[in-house]
Scaffold this active site. Structure first.
Site, PDB file in Angstrom:
ATOM      1  N   ASP A 235      47.820  35.768  86.077  1.00 18.31           N
ATOM      2  CA  ASP A 235      48.528  35.130  85.775  1.00 18.31           C
ATOM      3  C   ASP A 235      48.118  35.413  83.691  1.00 18.31           C
ATOM      4  O   ASP A 235      48.788  35.940  82.673  1.00 18.31           O
ATOM      5  CB  ASP A 235      47.970  33.405  85.549  1.00 18.31           C
ATOM      6  CG  ASP A 235      49.215  33.187  87.005  1.00 18.31           C
ATOM      7  OD1 ASP A 235      49.640  33.794  87.845  1.00 18.31           O
ATOM      8  OD2 ASP A 235      49.258  32.159  86.878  1.00 18.31           O
ATOM      9  N   ALA A 236      46.764  35.505  83.780  1.00 15.00           N
ATOM     10  CA  ALA A 236      46.096  35.147  82.365  1.00 15.00           C
ATOM     11  C   ALA A 236      46.815  36.699  82.015  1.00 15.00           C
ATOM     12  O   ALA A 236      47.267  36.589  81.040  1.00 15.00           O
ATOM     13  CB  ALA A 236      44.747  35.291  82.467  1.00 15.00           C
ATOM     14  N   GLU A 237      46.660  37.336  83.052  1.00 18.40           N
ATOM     15  CA  GLU A 237      46.811  39.396  82.013  1.00 18.40           C
ATOM     16  C   GLU A 237      48.595  39.154  81.376  1.00 18.40           C
ATOM     17  O   GLU A 237      49.386  39.461  80.550  1.00 18.40           O
ATOM     18  CB  GLU A 237      47.208  40.139  83.408  1.00 18.40           C
ATOM     19  CG  GLU A 237      47.337  41.492  82.928  1.00 18.40           C
ATOM     20  CD  GLU A 237      46.912  41.984  81.849  1.00 18.40           C
ATOM     21  OE1 GLU A 237      45.995  41.720  81.142  1.00 18.40           O
ATOM     22  OE2 GLU A 237      47.098  43.246  81.494  1.00 18.40           O
ATOM     23  N   TYR A 238      49.332  38.226  82.604  1.00 16.98           N
ATOM     24  CA  TYR A 238      51.153  38.253  82.773  1.00 16.98           C
ATOM     25  C   TYR A 238      51.133  37.610  81.133  1.00 16.98           C
ATOM     26  O   TYR A 238      51.682  38.053  80.505  1.00 16.98           O
ATOM     27  CB  TYR A 238      50.799  37.379  83.076  1.00 16.98           C
ATOM     28  CG  TYR A 238      53.355  37.371  82.786  1.00 16.98           C
ATOM     29  CD1 TYR A 238      54.021  38.181  83.750  1.00 16.98           C
ATOM     30  CD2 TYR A 238      53.783  36.435  82.525  1.00 16.98           C
ATOM     31  CE1 TYR A 238      55.462  38.069  83.541  1.00 16.98           C
ATOM     32  CE2 TYR A 238      54.781  35.886  81.892  1.00 16.98           C
ATOM     33  CZ  TYR A 238      55.730  37.158  82.369  1.00 16.98           C
ATOM     34  OH  TYR A 238      56.996  36.792  82.768  1.00 16.98           O
TER      35      TYR A 238
ATOM     36  N   SER B 279      85.293  25.193  96.928  1.00 20.01           N
ATOM     37  CA  SER B 279      84.315  24.648  97.339  1.00 20.01           C
ATOM     38  C   SER B 279      85.082  24.951  99.105  1.00 20.01           C
ATOM     39  O   SER B 279      85.428  26.111  99.170  1.00 20.01           O
ATOM     40  CB  SER B 279      84.649  23.295  97.624  1.00 20.01           C
ATOM     41  OG  SER B 279      85.917  22.691  97.699  1.00 20.01           O
ATOM     42  N   LEU B 280      83.817  24.712  99.909  1.00 18.30           N
ATOM     43  CA  LEU B 280      83.920  25.556 101.397  1.00 18.30           C
ATOM     44  C   LEU B 280      84.350  23.697 102.241  1.00 18.30           C
ATOM     45  O   LEU B 280      84.627  23.031 101.248  1.00 18.30           O
ATOM     46  CB  LEU B 280      82.694  26.014 101.097  1.00 18.30           C
ATOM     47  CG  LEU B 280      81.709  26.833 101.541  1.00 18.30           C
ATOM     48  CD1 LEU B 280      80.085  27.220 101.896  1.00 18.30           C
ATOM     49  CD2 LEU B 280      82.921  27.813 101.435  1.00 18.30           C
TER      50      LEU B 280
ATOM     51  N   LYS C  48      72.687  26.658 103.177  1.00 21.74           N
ATOM     52  CA  LYS C  48      73.484  25.618 102.416  1.00 21.74           C
ATOM     53  C   LYS C  48      72.713  24.526 101.484  1.00 21.74           C
ATOM     54  O   LYS C  48      72.144  23.753 102.050  1.00 21.74           O
ATOM     55  CB  LYS C  48      74.657  24.568 103.195  1.00 21.74           C
ATOM     56  CG  LYS C  48      75.910  24.286 101.929  1.00 21.74           C
ATOM     57  CD  LYS C  48      76.352  23.419 102.445  1.00 21.74           C
ATOM     58  CE  LYS C  48      77.648  23.210 101.770  1.00 21.74           C
ATOM     59  NZ  LYS C  48      77.235  22.250 100.731  1.00 21.74           N
TER      60      LYS C  48
ATOM     61  N   GLU D  83      72.696  28.830  93.570  1.00 26.66           N
ATOM     62  CA  GLU D  83      72.855  28.034  93.985  1.00 26.66           C
ATOM     63  C   GLU D  83      71.876  28.118  92.861  1.00 26.66           C
ATOM     64  O   GLU D  83      70.101  28.478  92.802  1.00 26.66           O
ATOM     65  CB  GLU D  83      72.488  27.537  95.171  1.00 26.66           C
ATOM     66  CG  GLU D  83      72.593  25.930  94.822  1.00 26.66           C
ATOM     67  CD  GLU D  83      74.019  25.534  95.315  1.00 26.66           C
ATOM     68  OE1 GLU D  83      75.327  26.495  95.376  1.00 26.66           O
ATOM     69  OE2 GLU D  83      74.135  24.340  95.835  1.00 26.66           O
TER      70      GLU D  83
ATOM     71  N   LYS E  22      80.018  32.898 107.204  1.00 27.01           N
ATOM     72  CA  LYS E  22      81.335  34.055 106.315  1.00 27.01           C
ATOM     73  C   LYS E  22      81.861  34.724 107.270  1.00 27.01           C
ATOM     74  O   LYS E  22      80.348  35.588 107.725  1.00 27.01           O
ATOM     75  CB  LYS E  22      80.611  34.355 105.396  1.00 27.01           C
ATOM     76  CG  LYS E  22      80.185  33.137 103.973  1.00 27.01           C
ATOM     77  CD  LYS E  22      79.641  34.247 103.071  1.00 27.01           C
ATOM     78  CE  LYS E  22      79.284  32.466 102.213  1.00 27.01           C
ATOM     79  NZ  LYS E  22      78.709  32.993 100.475  1.00 27.01           N
TER      80      LYS E  22
ATOM     81  N   LYS F 148      77.486  21.028 107.902  1.00 21.32           N
ATOM     82  CA  LYS F 148      76.570  20.159 107.907  1.00 21.32           C
ATOM     83  C   LYS F 148      76.132  19.635 108.545  1.00 21.32           C
ATOM     84  O   LYS F 148      76.487  18.629 109.216  1.00 21.32           O
ATOM     85  CB  LYS F 148      77.110  19.220 106.448  1.00 21.32           C
ATOM     86  CG  LYS F 148      77.912  19.570 105.048  1.00 21.32           C
ATOM     87  CD  LYS F 148      78.034  18.326 104.479  1.00 21.32           C
ATOM     88  CE  LYS F 148      78.851  19.116 102.702  1.00 21.32           C
ATOM     89  NZ  LYS F 148      78.842  17.874 102.098  1.00 21.32           N
TER      90      LYS F 148
ATOM     91  N   CYS G 103      95.732  -8.759  96.224  1.00 17.79           N
ATOM     92  CA  CYS G 103      96.534 -10.213  95.450  1.00 17.79           C
ATOM     93  C   CYS G 103      97.591 -10.739  95.190  1.00 17.79           C
ATOM     94  O   CYS G 103      98.268  -9.053  94.376  1.00 17.79           O
ATOM     95  CB  CYS G 103      95.373 -10.392  94.166  1.00 17.79           C
ATOM     96  SG  CYS G 103      96.001 -11.182  93.074  1.00 17.79           S
TER      97      CYS G 103
END
Length: 806
Positions: A33-36, A82-83, A125, A183, A302, A326, A453
């Site tokens: 990470d330090a090199e990055y 939407s699905l 999903k 997503e 799909k 779902k 009412c």
DNA sequence: CTCCCTCGAGTTCT
DNA sequence: CTCGAGGGAG
């Protein structure tokens, strides 16, 4: 290091992009990470020193930019659909039921495709936010949220900060245009960490990863987004030009991965065959769900081959070749503390269960609607009961069932305190016979599920809700006039009808607020609070004033006429053109308009003939001036012919055909009103029809209705623009069907222009369709047109036709 | 008369 | 988001 800065920046960008991809998308870092960080800071410094070196795809753009005043709107070239969810959602659904449903689903697809077997691409999903990414010549140029599917918000700056999203495609020969759908999610571990940080800082925590992702992405200040760790998974291609579009969904995913997009690992998206394959996948993912690094709420199937997808096409707003399955919603146990009733805008009395707060499906639930009396009875929910609660469709809390074994019982008579009797402590629920707010009688129409009412606008609950509706965003759009203040304005009677809003003064508002604050345990007024309050009142008065010139359809919708929503209001405005005309139309005239039938027409006529409504409207029109009023539509003439109106009058035995015959034999509706019983005998109609007609004419009210209708009809015809009937023969009476994406016109624009020229636009192709206007990605409708031999034209041809007709 | 689709209405929580 | 009702096509 004495390199040309331009060369050096190029080198650093490439290196950082590669490291970033290895780290974030592949999860396999090759440098510390330090090199990055060191290389990153070097590039940042270089770009600061030489602003010309900054590019759209530079990794330094990932740190976020200065806050935007607001997100701009972006229209989706290809709508974000939407699905559908074709599977039942019952809690009792077990393996066997699921399997049976999958077999049905697979059978339907095979039948429609006429094939023995179908291969399906599968995927989890994700429970996050759908995003659309556009790459031009390989560079990310736009990112947008789904919004309503047609238009969303431009969140490009925020999306750039998501490290795993490539700013530049990993390809030497990128497509000229690529639109990718996927997503944005927050991984479970990142969510935990974020909430820990929020807690440490004393900020509020997020209820679930989905909310955290949404909250982080929708920051106007993208530097905040950059500080949150969001992830992305691509799952579809919406558009490609300048490259070969893979032939299968699976192929699309592999290509996206090769271009540098994070996609879910291959093992989690197998291509399977038939219902058995789907079932095995579903069970497998459900098992592995807890150990996945991200939240999912089901799986998606799909049809793999794009050619087959196109054959299946779309139903309304959902593709028929892709479907969500779902997982059963999470459920929890809690107790019913009370059952109370709410009174809606239309007077509908809705029982609501007040629940002991319980955390389910990512939020704490305290209320759950019980819909209506029948529903409560069917589930037999009583006060004190232990109930199973879930969030239906993962949104709205619902009482699934009562745990009868735990129903509190009355102590047995004569028994000791600890032995429960056999009688439940509370009786079955009964809907009150009088409105809990105003005390009016509650009536339930024959055959209707809801009880109402009967107090109408004399009921404060209904009045308050009517005003809320009026002020709503899609109606008069009065900003800042929320439920709380409306209730108070109504309660203290500063406002009795909607027109009163326009008579309010700043002082009225301040006085109201003081009273409201007092009622709710006052906080002593400080000078500062006073200033804030007066600013609030100024703004509100301004917002009310700003609503005085609404477009006509919005005003009509705002009136809150039963059965009249956004769409019907637009129909009324389009065809009749003015409040003045609309308010005096009798029911049969309304019923002559498209999509307005007997019930809606009567509701409209009843509303305007009610004197207190007419008075309220007169009052309102003193302050409010609807915009865009116009003469009635020229197309109205053909809908007002005598036969059509006769058929709408509900005269017994007078069918469509008989109306036609009768219309041919009389001069006008008014003339018919003058017929004596003798004269009706001269009509050329079956005796029974004549009898029924004569009986109907015996009622003076019916004769009056006929005369009134004729008068108004003449009035409207006279008001029609003089070039009435100018609808061009090219469009007159012709039915068009739009399919696919047109190059320049949106669907709505095309529809409006065809209708303005006198044509009709319908949703599905049949023998009666005259033209199918096909754009790119046209699916089953195009195939159907070819099958039926219906003329297919492109946008250019449509525009040419429109030009000719103008 | 029977589907099928669209529209309206009601609802929860952040 | 879901349900139910209304409207229109077959």
């Amino acid at each position: 290091m004495s390199q040309d800065p331009h060369q050096r920046a190029l080198y650093l960008r490439e290196l950082l992009t590669r490291y970033g991809h290895e780290y974030y998308a592949l999860d396999a870092p090759t440098v510390p990470d330090a090199e990055y960080d060191r290389l990153f800071r070097e590039l940042q410094a270089l770009e600061t020193a030489h602003p010309a070196l900054r590019t759209a795809d530079s990794p330094t753009r990932r740190v976020g930019a200065a806050p935007l005043p607001e997100f701009s709107q972006v229209t989706h070239e290809v709508p974000m659909l939407s699905l559908g969810n074709a599977f039942s959602d019952m809690q009792a659904t077990g393996f066997a039921e699921r399997h049976a449903e999958l077999i049905q689903f697979d059978e339907r697809i095979r039948r429609e495709l006429g094939q023995a077997t179908v291969h399906y691409a599968t995927e989890p999903k994700f429970d996050g936010l759908a995003i659309s990414l556009i790459y031009q010549d390989g560079v990310l140029t736009q990112a947008a949220t789904r919004g309503d599917g047609v238009a969303g918000e431009n969140v490009t700056e925020n999306i750039r900060t998501i490290r795993s999203i490539p700013l530049r495609l990993n390809s030497a020969t990128p497509p000229a245009l690529l639109e990718v759908r996927g997503e944005v999610v927050m991984l479970k571990q990142d969510f935990e960490r974020l909430n820990a940080e929020q807690t440490a800082r004393g900020d509020k925590t997020f209820a679930n990863p989905r909310n955290a992702a949404a909250g982080s992405l929708r920051q106007l200040d993208s530097r905040i987004t950059a500080s949150r760790r969001l992830s992305f998974f691509a799952y579809a291609i919406a558009r490609v030009s300048g490259a070969v579009w893979p032939e299968t969904h699976d192929g699309e995913m592999n290509w996206l991965a090769a271009l540098g997009f994070p996609v879910v690992e291959a093992a989690l998206r197998p291509v399977v065959e038939g219902a058995a394959g789907l079932a095995a996948y579903y069970e497998g993912v459900m098992q592995g769900r807890p150990s996945l690094p991200f939240e999912i709420d089901g799986v998606v199937y799909k049809v793999n081959r794009r050619e087959e997808q196109e054959t299946l096409g779309f139903v309304s707003r959902a593709p028929r070749w892709a479907i969500a399955h779902k997982f059963p919603a999470e459920e929890a146990l809690t107790q019913v503390e009370a059952i109370e009733e709410q009174v809606g805008r239309t007077g509908a009395i809705t029982p609501v269960a007040r629940l002991k707060p319980v955390f389910v499906g990512g939020v704490t639930v305290t209320n759950a609607t019980l819909h209506n009396e029948d529903e409560v009875r069917r589930k037999d929910v009583r006060v004190g009961d232990t109930v199973i609660v879930r969030r239906a469709g993962d949104v709205i809390p619902e009482v699934v069932s009562v745990v009868l074994a735990q129903r509190p019982m009355r102590p047995a008579a004569g028994g000791d305190l600890f032995s429960a009797g056999d009688k439940p402590q509370y009786p079955p629920y009964r809907l009150p016979t009088h409105c809990p707010v105003c005390g009016s009688h509650v009536v339930r129409e024959e055959g209707e599920a809801v009880a109402r009412c009967s107090g109408g606008l004399s009921c404060k609950a209904q009045r308050s809700q009517a005003i809320q509706h009026f002020a709503g965003r899609r109606m008069m759009d009065i900003d800042g006039l929320g439920e709380r203040y409306i209730d108070k304005l109504v309660e203290y009677e500063y406002v009795r009808g909607v027109a009163d809003l326009y008579r309010l003064s700043v002082d009225d508002l301040l006085e109201m607020k003081r009273r409201a604050d007092e009622d709710e345990g006052a906080t002593p007024e400080t000078v500062k609070a006073g200033k804030i309050a007066s600013k609030w009142a100024d703004n509100l008065i301004e917002a009310i004033a700003a609503s005085r010139t609404p477009p006509l359809p919005r005003l009509l919708f705002a009136l809150g006429i039963r059965h009249v929503g956004e769409s019907t209001a637009k129909t009324l405005a389009d065809w009749l053109g003015s409040v003045a005309l609309i308010r005096q139309c009798p029911a049969p005239l309304f019923a002559a308009l498209p999509d307005i039938g007997g019930v809606v027409a009567q509701s409209l006529a009843d509303f305007f003939s009610e004197s207190h409504n007419a008075d309220a409207l007169d009052q309102l029109l003193r302050y409010v001036q609807p915009q865009g009023e116009h003469a009635p539509s020229p197309r109205l003439a053909e809908r007002l012919d005598t036969a059509a109106l006769l058929a709408r009058l509900n005269i017994p035995r007078l069918t469509e055909v008989r109306s036609q015959q009768l219309a041919g034999q009389i001069r006008s509706l008014a003339a018919l009103a003058d017929f004596s019983r003798q004269q009706t005998l001269l009509l050329d109609l079956p005796a029974e029809v004549i009898n029924a007609l004569a009986d109907w004419l015996d009622a003076p009210a019916n004769k009056d209705a006929l005369r009134a209708l004729e008068t108004l009809r003449q009035h409207i015809l006279a008001a029609l623009p003089q070039d009435a009937g100018s609808a061009h023969p090219l469009f007159e009476g012709k039915t068009f069907v739009l399919t696919g994406t047109l190059p320049t016109l949106s669907r709505d624009q095309a529809k409006d222009r065809i209708e303005a020229a006198g044509g009709k636009v319908s949703g599905s192709v049949s023998k009666k369709t005259h033209f199918v206007v096909a754009g790119s990605e046209a699916g089953s409708k195009l195939a159907k047109a070819q099958e039926l031999g219906v003329a297919v034209i492109d946008e250019a041809a449509l525009l040419a036709m429109l030009d000719q007709s103008a």
